[in-house]
Enzyme design. Structure first.
Site, PDB file in Angstrom:
ATOM      1  N   CYS A   9       0.826  -1.215   0.000  1.00  0.00           N
ATOM      2  CA  CYS A   9       0.000   0.000   0.000  1.00  0.00           C
ATOM      3  C   CYS A   9       0.855   1.258   0.000  1.00  0.00           C
ATOM      4  O   CYS A   9       0.621   2.183  -0.787  1.00  0.00           O
ATOM      5  CB  CYS A   9      -0.938  -0.008   1.205  1.00  0.00           C
ATOM      6  SG  CYS A   9      -0.133  -0.298   2.797  1.00  0.00           S
ATOM      7  N   HIS A  63      -2.151   5.466   6.426  1.00  0.00           N
ATOM      8  CA  HIS A  63      -0.792   5.981   6.546  1.00  0.00           C
ATOM      9  C   HIS A  63      -0.760   7.422   6.021  1.00  0.00           C
ATOM     10  O   HIS A  63      -1.610   7.810   5.220  1.00  0.00           O
ATOM     11  CB  HIS A  63       0.191   5.165   5.707  1.00  0.00           C
ATOM     12  CG  HIS A  63       0.127   3.691   5.919  1.00  0.00           C
ATOM     13  ND1 HIS A  63       0.595   3.067   7.044  1.00  0.00           N
ATOM     14  CD2 HIS A  63      -0.343   2.692   5.116  1.00  0.00           C
ATOM     15  CE1 HIS A  63       0.428   1.758   6.936  1.00  0.00           C
ATOM     16  NE2 HIS A  63      -0.139   1.512   5.773  1.00  0.00           N
TER      17      HIS A  63
END
Length: 346
Positions: free
Chosen positions: A149, A228
């Site tokens: 990711c 994130h």
């Protein structure tokens, strides 16, 4: 198999990524979800086989898995290996280590192509893939690894900038989530954990996709589950690029969502609430979210901050990797099909 219009796909490993990729495959008009596979009756496979994927065959990844699944009341159509004769490709979303065993013991002997995920070592496949950066390199390959990711978000934004303005080098600081929402075994936590080896693995991983990019990455892990956040600094080759030029280039990429802190979207929590209010499936955000106020250019240096929804950002790249490996479409056509089917860029 190659002459069929609809390509036959099985997803092995039904967890955070696997279940999303399986549902995404089912939404495509040029591929069929021939089955899903796992070894244990986890919460995901119980739920999706009762709902969105209730008409999809379930296979056990191993012989032992048959008893595990059937004892939980899940109807099993046989082992994964039994099903591979009529399958074009397997998307493997099993844990790191198990995927390599699957490659050597199941996929290679049965002459079936396979996609692996970013948690795997890069040696598992000759191509580490990102649809924005290196679609063509995956064409016709038997084994491809869709990067993680974080690496996906970096490749997506960096390649977008590099294509137009050129890049000399990159420094990216990563603020990583502590765990996914369901991973309660990782908490409660009250800590910030620095990754003490520099660069963190994300920089070398970007270079697997974009070998010409000079990038250094540093990372810390924090107690959140939503996403994130990356703080990126780029030395541009084009010294005349303006902030608005860069923002416009980002806007032109359907897989980058421009976010405005001034409009109230000044945190990951508020952006994820936006996904809920947009009625996105599972509240997912397949796009990279770039805060437009953070896009700054000063003396040839470009800065921005973006967020990465770790549960869903790699899903479109898995779909595009299927089309590349099976040589179904060019990059632009594949991306358009995937975006339309998943509601990306809307």
């Amino acid at each position: 198999m190659g002459d069929r219009f609809m390509k036959s796909i099985i997803v092995n490993g039904i967890g955070t990524i696997g279940k999303r990729v399986a549902e995404a495959v089912k939404k495509q008009d040029d591929m069929e979800l021939a089955g899903i596979a796992d070894v244990a009756p986890n919460t995901e496979i119980r739920t999706i086989t009762e709902n969105f994927l209730q008409d999809v065959p379930v296979y056990a990844s191993t012989e032992e898995g048959i008893e595990n699944l059937e004892s939980a009341g899940i109807e099993v159509d046989g082992t994964l290996e039994d099903a591979l004769d009529d399958v074009d490709l397997v998307v493997d979303a099993t844990p790191s280590g198990i995927d390599m065993k699957n490659k050597e013991n199941v996929y290679r002997p049965n002459n079936v192509k396979a996609i692996f995920q970013g948690g795997s070592d890069s040696e598992i496949a000759p191509v580490s893939f990102n649809a924005d950066a290196n679609f063509e390199e995956a064409k016709g390959e038997d084994f491809v690894r869709v990067v993680s990711c974080n690496t996906t978000s970096l490749c997506r934004t960096i390649s977008t900038v590099e294509e137009v303005f050129g890049i000399e080098d990159v420094t990216a600081n990563l603020v990583r989530r502590g765990g996914d929402p369901k991973q309660d075994s990782r908490g409660p936590i009250n800590s910030i954990i620095p990754v003490t080896h520099i660069p963190s693995h994300h920089g070398p991983d970007v270079q697997e996709v974009m070998p010409g990019i000079d990038i250094k990455t540093l990372a810390v892990k924090v107690p959140t589950t939503l996403s994130h956040v990356h703080l990126v600094t780029v030395d541009l080759e084009d010294g005349d690029a303006s902030e608005e030029d860069v923002r416009e280039v980002f806007r032109n990429n359907s897989r980058i969502m421009m976010l405005s802190a001034e409009e109230g979207f000044d945190s990951t929590a508020k952006v994820m609430e936006k996904m809920r209010d947009m009625h996105k499936e599972r509240n997912d955000m397949n796009e990279v979210g770039v805060w437009e106020e953070t896009v700054k250019v000063d003396k040839g240096k470009l800065y921005w901050i973006h967020m990465t929804h770790q549960e869903s950002i790699v899903v479109p790249d898995n779909i595009d990797a299927i089309r590349a490996m099976l040589e179904m479409d060019d990059a632009e056509t594949s991306r358009e099909k995937t975006d339309r089917s998943l509601g990306i860029g809307k």
